[in-house]
Design a protein around this motif. Structure first.
Motif, PDB file in Angstrom:
ATOM      1  N   LYS A  19      10.521   2.513   5.428  1.00 40.55           N
ATOM      2  CA  LYS A  19       9.645   2.028   6.828  1.00 40.55           C
ATOM      3  C   LYS A  19      10.634   1.501   7.957  1.00 40.55           C
ATOM      4  N   THR A  62       4.555  17.699  -1.201  1.00 47.99           N
ATOM      5  CA  THR A  62       3.002  18.212  -1.069  1.00 47.99           C
ATOM      6  C   THR A  62       3.038  19.875  -0.893  1.00 47.99           C
ATOM      7  N   LEU A  65       8.065  14.642   0.946  1.00 50.17           N
ATOM      8  CA  LEU A  65       6.614  14.440   0.248  1.00 50.17           C
ATOM      9  C   LEU A  65       6.339  15.073  -1.107  1.00 50.17           C
ATOM     10  N   LEU A  75     -10.922  12.912   8.771  1.00 45.71           N
ATOM     11  CA  LEU A  75      -9.970  13.142   7.718  1.00 45.71           C
ATOM     12  C   LEU A  75     -10.662  12.838   6.328  1.00 45.71           C
ATOM     13  N   ILE A  98      10.394   6.522  -0.117  1.00 51.48           N
ATOM     14  CA  ILE A  98      10.507   6.603   1.600  1.00 51.48           C
ATOM     15  C   ILE A  98      10.828   5.259   2.064  1.00 51.48           C
ATOM     16  N   ARG A 153       0.884  -1.149  -0.122  1.00 51.63           N
ATOM     17  CA  ARG A 153      -0.051   0.001  -0.034  1.00 51.63           C
ATOM     18  C   ARG A 153       0.833   1.410   0.153  1.00 51.63           C
ATOM     19  N   ARG A 154       0.479   2.168  -0.760  1.00 54.44           N
ATOM     20  CA  ARG A 154       1.280   3.475  -0.821  1.00 54.44           C
ATOM     21  C   ARG A 154       0.238   4.599  -0.871  1.00 54.44           C
ATOM     22  N   THR A 155       0.535   5.676  -0.156  1.00 55.77           N
ATOM     23  CA  THR A 155      -0.507   6.957  -0.305  1.00 55.77           C
ATOM     24  C   THR A 155      -0.251   7.375  -1.733  1.00 55.77           C
ATOM     25  N   ARG A 180      -1.003  10.179  -4.863  1.00 56.38           N
ATOM     26  CA  ARG A 180      -1.715  11.648  -5.018  1.00 56.38           C
ATOM     27  C   ARG A 180      -2.014  11.989  -6.508  1.00 56.38           C
ATOM     28  N   LEU A 208      -5.627   8.310  -0.425  1.00 55.78           N
ATOM     29  CA  LEU A 208      -4.927   9.146  -0.131  1.00 55.78           C
ATOM     30  C   LEU A 208      -5.509   9.722   1.096  1.00 55.78           C
ATOM     31  N   THR A 209      -4.791   9.847   2.340  1.00 57.14           N
ATOM     32  CA  THR A 209      -5.444  10.064   3.674  1.00 57.14           C
ATOM     33  C   THR A 209      -5.037  11.594   3.623  1.00 57.14           C
ATOM     34  N   HIS A 210      -5.978  12.341   3.627  1.00 57.23           N
ATOM     35  CA  HIS A 210      -5.928  14.031   3.317  1.00 57.23           C
ATOM     36  C   HIS A 210      -6.485  14.668   4.661  1.00 57.23           C
ATOM     37  N   THR A 211      -5.599  15.548   5.296  1.00 56.80           N
ATOM     38  CA  THR A 211      -6.261  16.202   6.456  1.00 56.80           C
ATOM     39  C   THR A 211      -6.043  17.716   6.200  1.00 56.80           C
TER      40      THR A 211
HETATM   41  C1  FMN Z   1      -3.344  11.135   9.690  1.00 57.19           C
HETATM   42  C2  FMN Z   1      -2.675  11.199   8.313  1.00 57.19           C
HETATM   43  C3  FMN Z   1      -2.861  12.642   7.608  1.00 57.19           C
HETATM   44  C4  FMN Z   1      -2.225  12.588   6.450  1.00 57.19           C
HETATM   45  N1  FMN Z   1      -2.231  14.136   5.778  1.00 57.19           N
HETATM   46  C5  FMN Z   1      -1.818  14.108   4.384  1.00 57.19           C
HETATM   47  C6  FMN Z   1      -2.351  15.143   3.831  1.00 57.19           C
HETATM   48  O1  FMN Z   1      -3.079  16.098   4.232  1.00 57.19           O
HETATM   49  N2  FMN Z   1      -1.849  15.080   2.702  1.00 57.19           N
HETATM   50  C7  FMN Z   1      -1.090  14.101   1.985  1.00 57.19           C
HETATM   51  O2  FMN Z   1      -0.423  14.268   0.825  1.00 57.19           O
HETATM   52  N3  FMN Z   1      -0.856  13.037   2.579  1.00 57.19           N
HETATM   53  C8  FMN Z   1      -1.178  13.237   3.944  1.00 57.19           C
HETATM   54  N4  FMN Z   1      -0.972  12.027   4.551  1.00 57.19           N
HETATM   55  C9  FMN Z   1      -0.178  10.546   3.982  1.00 57.19           C
HETATM   56  C10 FMN Z   1       1.225  10.775   4.521  1.00 57.19           C
HETATM   57  O3  FMN Z   1       2.212  11.626   4.035  1.00 57.19           O
HETATM   58  C11 FMN Z   1       1.875   9.191   4.137  1.00 57.19           C
HETATM   59  O4  FMN Z   1       0.998   8.384   4.740  1.00 57.19           O
HETATM   60  C12 FMN Z   1       3.341   8.953   4.505  1.00 57.19           C
HETATM   61  O5  FMN Z   1       3.992   9.947   3.850  1.00 57.19           O
HETATM   62  C13 FMN Z   1       3.714   7.574   4.322  1.00 57.19           C
HETATM   63  O6  FMN Z   1       3.724   7.533   3.009  1.00 57.19           O
HETATM   64  P1  FMN Z   1       2.776   5.931   2.705  1.00 57.19           P
HETATM   65  O7  FMN Z   1       1.479   6.298   3.105  1.00 57.19           O
HETATM   66  O8  FMN Z   1       3.041   5.928   0.986  1.00 57.19           O
HETATM   67  O9  FMN Z   1       3.478   4.828   3.226  1.00 57.19           O
HETATM   68  C14 FMN Z   1      -1.399  11.582   5.994  1.00 57.19           C
HETATM   69  C15 FMN Z   1      -1.457  10.402   6.656  1.00 57.19           C
HETATM   70  C16 FMN Z   1      -1.909  10.283   7.886  1.00 57.19           C
HETATM   71  C17 FMN Z   1      -1.698   8.791   8.484  1.00 57.19           C
END
Ligand code: FMN
Length: 224
Positions: free
Chosen positions: A214, A114, A112, A196, A212, A36-38, A40, A172-175
């Protein structure tokens, strides 16, 4: 008045495996989840609606403080509502990157890449806006407290992300900070706090992700 005794039932869903099978299953799960990767960069291609329903049911099966299930999942597919969310999020994020974020936070975000632009909020076919219900409102309009809300919603969100990944979708977890505009746009009540936004869809064909790493086992665990 003493409470009546709880109603109990057999643990019907439990299956016991041989040690070797358990180890193989744990390895398979790790192999799957570590992929899994975030993402964008999303494709606008729609995906079957049932995947999201099943994933939200998976999230709703999570443990929660006193089983109070203090969460709400708003599924957003309407392009006009996604547009409103993007406009409001980019407004907050412009302030965040230009003024509100302390230098250390900006330094942590630098790898990242962003910034205040959030096109994925419109491009991805679906957003799940997760709300944490700080309290419930009873029939007389009085607040009734929920317990361990942040912990419970965090665990449910983990289930949701894992389920969508297992199904073959990216998230994508966005906050955006702050996020109160989500209550207004989605008409959610005051006792629900935006937790979120989970952006959901297929990755764009040319999607790239930050390089990145882990932490390894010894860095995150200790044996006692
Ligand atoms: C609580 C939380 C908030 C996050 N908020 C953002 C965000 O607002 N924008 C974004 O681009 N990524 C956001 N992320 C993603 C993280 O940057 C990402 O999970 C981290 O860099 C690790 O990368 P991976 O998910 O690919 O393992 C968030 C992740 C978490 C858990």
């Amino acid at each position: 008045m003493p409470h009546p005794p709880p109603e109990l039932e057999p643990l019907g869903s439990y299956r016991r495996f041989h040690d070797s099978e358990m180890i193989a299953r744990a390895r398979r799960f790790y192999e799957q989840i570590r992929g899994r990767r975030t993402v964008r960069d999303f494709s606008p291609e729609p995906f079957p609606e049932e995947i999201l329903e099943q994933a939200i049911l998976a999230a709703g099966s999570a443990p929660s403080g006193a089983n109070l299930q203090p969460w709400h999942f708003a599924i957003v597919r309407d392009p006009e509502i996604k547009h409103q969310i993007r406009v409001a999020a980019e407004h907050e994020e412009r302030e965040f990157y230009a003024h509100r974020a302390p230098p250390e936070w900006l330094a942590a975000l630098a790898p990242l890449g962003t910034d205040e632009r959030k096109p994925f909020l419109e491009i991805a076919p679906a957003l799940v806006v997760i709300f944490a219900r700080a309290y419930e409102v009873n029939a007389e309009g009085k607040p009734v407290k929920n317990y361990y809300v942040a912990e419970s919603v965090g665990i449910a969100t983990g289930f949701l992300i894992a389920s969508l990944h297992a199904a073959g979708l990216a998230t994508l977890t966005h906050t955006p900070s702050p996020m109160a505009f989500l209550n207004d746009i989605l008409g959610r009540p005051k006792h629900e706090r935006p937790y979120l936004i989970l952006v959901v869809g297929y990755p764009a064909s040319e999607a790239r992700v930050p390089k990145i790493t882990k932490k390894n086992f010894t860095e995150i665990a200790s044996l006692h």
